[in-house]
Write an enzyme that holds these catalytic residues in place. Sequence first.
Site, PDB file in Angstrom:
ATOM      1  CE  LYS A   1      -8.857   1.911   5.954  1.00  0.00           C
ATOM      2  NZ  LYS A   1      -9.079   1.901   4.730  1.00  0.00           N
TER       3      LYS A   1
ATOM      4  CE1 TYR B   1      -7.357   6.973   4.361  1.00  0.00           C
ATOM      5  CE2 TYR B   1      -9.068   7.314   6.083  1.00  0.00           C
ATOM      6  CZ  TYR B   1      -8.085   6.532   5.342  1.00  0.00           C
ATOM      7  OH  TYR B   1      -7.941   5.524   5.533  1.00  0.00           O
TER       8      TYR B   1
ATOM      9  CD  GLU C   1      -0.408   7.949   7.035  1.00  0.00           C
ATOM     10  OE1 GLU C   1      -0.202   6.655   7.293  1.00  0.00           O
ATOM     11  OE2 GLU C   1      -0.941   8.148   5.887  1.00  0.00           O
TER      12      GLU C   1
ATOM     13  CG  HIS D   1      -4.182   3.667   6.788  1.00  0.00           C
ATOM     14  ND1 HIS D   1      -4.328   4.394   5.539  1.00  0.00           N
ATOM     15  CD2 HIS D   1      -3.145   4.200   7.479  1.00  0.00           C
ATOM     16  CE1 HIS D   1      -3.196   5.149   5.494  1.00  0.00           C
ATOM     17  NE2 HIS D   1      -2.404   5.061   6.437  1.00  0.00           N
TER      18      HIS D   1
ATOM     19  CG  ASN E   1     -10.057  -0.802   2.354  1.00  0.00           C
ATOM     20  OD1 ASN E   1      -9.984  -0.174   3.502  1.00  0.00           O
ATOM     21  ND2 ASN E   1      -9.528  -0.233   1.368  1.00  0.00           N
TER      22      ASN E   1
HETATM   23  P1  IDP Z   1      -5.302   2.793   0.297  1.00  0.00           P
HETATM   24  O1  IDP Z   1      -5.951   2.665   1.641  1.00  0.00           O
HETATM   25  O2  IDP Z   1      -5.144   1.343  -0.310  1.00  0.00           O
HETATM   26  O3  IDP Z   1      -3.803   3.593   0.678  1.00  0.00           O
HETATM   27  P2  IDP Z   1      -6.452   5.030  -0.752  1.00  0.00           P
HETATM   28  O4  IDP Z   1      -6.688   5.602  -2.393  1.00  0.00           O
HETATM   29  O5  IDP Z   1      -5.227   6.041  -0.226  1.00  0.00           O
HETATM   30  O6  IDP Z   1      -6.078   3.643  -0.695  1.00  0.00           O
HETATM   31  O7  IDP Z   1      -7.879   5.572  -0.109  1.00  0.00           O
HETATM   32  C1  IDP Z   1      -7.831   5.567   1.119  1.00  0.00           C
HETATM   33  C2  IDP Z   1      -9.033   4.755   1.658  1.00  0.00           C
HETATM   34  O8  IDP Z   1     -10.458   5.333   1.068  1.00  0.00           O
HETATM   35  C3  IDP Z   1      -9.385   3.457   1.197  1.00  0.00           C
HETATM   36  O9  IDP Z   1      -8.527   2.415   1.740  1.00  0.00           O
HETATM   37  C4  IDP Z   1     -10.958   3.107   1.252  1.00  0.00           C
HETATM   38  O10 IDP Z   1     -11.074   2.838   2.576  1.00  0.00           O
HETATM   39  C5  IDP Z   1     -11.333   4.653   0.791  1.00  0.00           C
HETATM   40  N1  IDP Z   1     -11.542   4.603  -0.698  1.00  0.00           N
HETATM   41  C6  IDP Z   1     -10.689   4.951  -1.654  1.00  0.00           C
HETATM   42  N2  IDP Z   1     -11.466   4.556  -2.782  1.00  0.00           N
HETATM   43  C7  IDP Z   1     -12.675   4.558  -2.721  1.00  0.00           C
HETATM   44  C8  IDP Z   1     -13.807   4.456  -3.511  1.00  0.00           C
HETATM   45  O11 IDP Z   1     -13.924   4.544  -4.582  1.00  0.00           O
HETATM   46  N3  IDP Z   1     -15.227   4.185  -2.742  1.00  0.00           N
HETATM   47  C9  IDP Z   1     -15.113   4.161  -1.461  1.00  0.00           C
HETATM   48  N4  IDP Z   1     -14.151   4.135  -0.425  1.00  0.00           N
HETATM   49  C10 IDP Z   1     -12.827   4.424  -1.002  1.00  0.00           C
HETATM   50 MG    MG Z   2      -3.578   5.504   0.999  1.00  0.00          MG
END
Ligand code: IDP
Ligand code: MG
Length: 160
Positions: free
Chosen positions: A20, A60, A137, A126, A123
Amino acid sequence: IFLPHLMASMEVEESYIMIKPDGVQRGLVGEIISRFEKKGFKLKGLKLFHCPKQLAEEHYKDLSSKPFFPKLITYITSGPVVCMAWEGVGVVASARKLIGATNPLQAEPGTIRGDLAVQTGRNVVHGSDSPENGKREIALWFKEGELTEWTPVQTPWLVE
Ligand code: IDP
Ligand code: MG
């Protein structure tokens, strides 16, 4: 508890892994690619790419009703990302383990997020959450001709 998405599959799969914008800006590209490379998966596609809003929204789309969705789209489109297609037996679940939990404070040390990040909204990486989404994807982020079929020389030293 039964966590089918974390169980290693015996199938050859593809996972879409993306560094990212924060990972790129923080100079973590080599470090992150290296973890998948050293594990023994096969890289089939790789590019630096500044993603348009529409693509981020499509990628997303399952999260479009979440309150953080607009911020997530701003984050993902805020700078270049590194798009990767990785192939291997069980790569989808294994890559999720290498990446670690969504919230980096809960991610185990030794994982990418556990070692390199502190916030869910930053984070760094992805990874596809199922083989079906891996295919979806990769098709979304790569054009025809951007993926390469090849056999790494190390293959017989990785698989019997
Ligand atoms: P993942 O990346 O671990 O699969 P997902 O639940 O699919 O997690 O969410 C996609 C992305 O959305 C996350 O990696 C993060 O960047 C963002 N995200 C998820 N939940 C939150 C939140 O509560 N606050 C801000 N960003 C979030
Ligand atoms: Mg995800």
